[in-house]
Design an enzyme around this catalytic site. Structure first.
Site, PDB file in Angstrom:
ATOM      1  N   CYS A 116      -0.452  -1.608  -3.858  1.00 32.47           N
ATOM      2  CA  CYS A 116      -0.632  -0.149  -3.156  1.00 32.47           C
ATOM      3  C   CYS A 116       0.738   0.649  -3.711  1.00 32.47           C
ATOM      4  O   CYS A 116       0.450   0.903  -4.696  1.00 32.47           O
ATOM      5  CB  CYS A 116      -0.774  -0.455  -1.488  1.00 32.47           C
ATOM      6  SG  CYS A 116      -1.140   1.104  -0.847  1.00 32.47           S
ATOM      7  N   HIS A 218      -5.167  -3.908  -0.439  1.00 43.20           N
ATOM      8  CA  HIS A 218      -4.089  -5.035   0.025  1.00 43.20           C
ATOM      9  C   HIS A 218      -4.664  -6.450  -0.071  1.00 43.20           C
ATOM     10  O   HIS A 218      -5.309  -6.752   0.995  1.00 43.20           O
ATOM     11  CB  HIS A 218      -3.800  -4.441   1.514  1.00 43.20           C
ATOM     12  CG  HIS A 218      -3.073  -3.013   1.512  1.00 43.20           C
ATOM     13  ND1 HIS A 218      -1.639  -3.315   1.705  1.00 43.20           N
ATOM     14  CD2 HIS A 218      -3.292  -1.977   1.554  1.00 43.20           C
ATOM     15  CE1 HIS A 218      -1.155  -2.438   1.714  1.00 43.20           C
ATOM     16  NE2 HIS A 218      -2.035  -1.361   1.628  1.00 43.20           N
ATOM     17  N   GLU A 220      -3.144  -9.028   0.250  1.00 46.75           N
ATOM     18  CA  GLU A 220      -2.477  -9.835   1.229  1.00 46.75           C
ATOM     19  C   GLU A 220      -3.319 -10.103   2.618  1.00 46.75           C
ATOM     20  O   GLU A 220      -3.194 -10.956   3.394  1.00 46.75           O
ATOM     21  CB  GLU A 220      -1.056  -9.272   1.648  1.00 46.75           C
ATOM     22  CG  GLU A 220      -0.888  -8.059   2.619  1.00 46.75           C
ATOM     23  CD  GLU A 220      -1.162  -6.954   2.031  1.00 46.75           C
ATOM     24  OE1 GLU A 220      -1.305  -5.931   2.350  1.00 46.75           O
ATOM     25  OE2 GLU A 220      -1.420  -6.846   0.707  1.00 46.75           O
TER      26      GLU A 220
END
Length: 244
Positions: A116, A218, A220
């Protein structure tokens, strides 16, 4: 016995409250830490600090890989623009530190995953620009539906790219949370994933000495899919004596 790779992750340095304390603190969403742990790495936090190149090089020499994490908007002065009314207040300390970390890691071929904001930092280092408020361009809040709410998009991935080798030709329902995006692509970088409206979702660097991947979404947050983090960890030397 091979040691687990040490993965440095850039962090916030922001006002925070913890118990009776109200102070500036270095912190990072746990999702990043868990993603690295799930991939077999050891996460180490890298808070903003003086950004002399020697300091960054010393830090990178102790790491097996680097993640540039998401966060606040990059200062538009870095790519020669005035701030949009929707652009957040600059965090020059973090910008400076992450640039120094990226340059140091790139110079020695350390594996890098930029996420990001991290991808946006990388693009500006290479002379690229950012779209400061994406809704002005795409006409919707698809990429950041509400404060603290992730959007979900599909992406098309370029054949033969590092990303395609990891994920295949496309990926669906990826979590996004960004109101900015890459504008002019920086020198030496290649676009390897986009959404249907043309928003850039991944960049790669064909001349990189080691593993390099930058994504706008994202990963994660994808608790069921750690392939990007596994690719980073698998690209590292697995014992400290192998570290150049």
């Amino acid at each position: 016995m091979a040691s687990a790779p040490i993965i440095g992750i850039s962090t916030y340095l922001e006002p925070a409250t913890c118990g009776v304390w109200d102070t500036r603190a270095s912190f990072l969403h746990e999702a990043y830490l868990q993603a690295v742990l799930d991939a077999g790495g050891v996460p180490v936090l890298l808070p903003p600090q003086p950004s002399e190149s020697d300091r960054a090089a010393q830090v990178i020499a102790k790491l097996d890989g680097l993640i540039l994490a998401g966060g606040a908007d990059v200062n538009p002065a870095r790519y020669g623009e005035q701030p949009h009314e929707k652009t957040g207040a600059p965090r020059d300390d973090r910008d400076d530190w992450e640039v120094a970390l990226y340059v140091a890691a790139r110079s020695v071929g350390r594996p890098i995953l930029a996420i990001c904001r991290g991808m946006q930092i990388v693009n500006t280092v290479h002379g690229g620009t950012l779209l400061q408020h994406l809704p002005d361009v795409v006409g919707s809040d698809l990429y950041q539906p509400a404060p603290g709410v992730f959007g979900s998009v599909d992406i098309t991935i370029s054949e033969g790219s590092t990303l395609a080798n990891i994920l295949g030709s496309s990926a669906h329902d990826i979590p996004v949370y960004h109101h900015q995006a890459v504008g002019k692509v920086g020198s030496g970088l290649a676009v390897t994933a986009t959404t249907s409206d043309g928003t850039i979702q991944a960049l790669e660097c064909p001349s990189a000495l080691g593993f390099f991947l930058a994504v706008q979404w994202h990963p994660e947050q994808q608790h069921h899919d750690r392939r990007l983090f596994e690719a980073l960890v698998n690209a590292t030397p697995h014992t400290s004596k192998e570290r150049p």
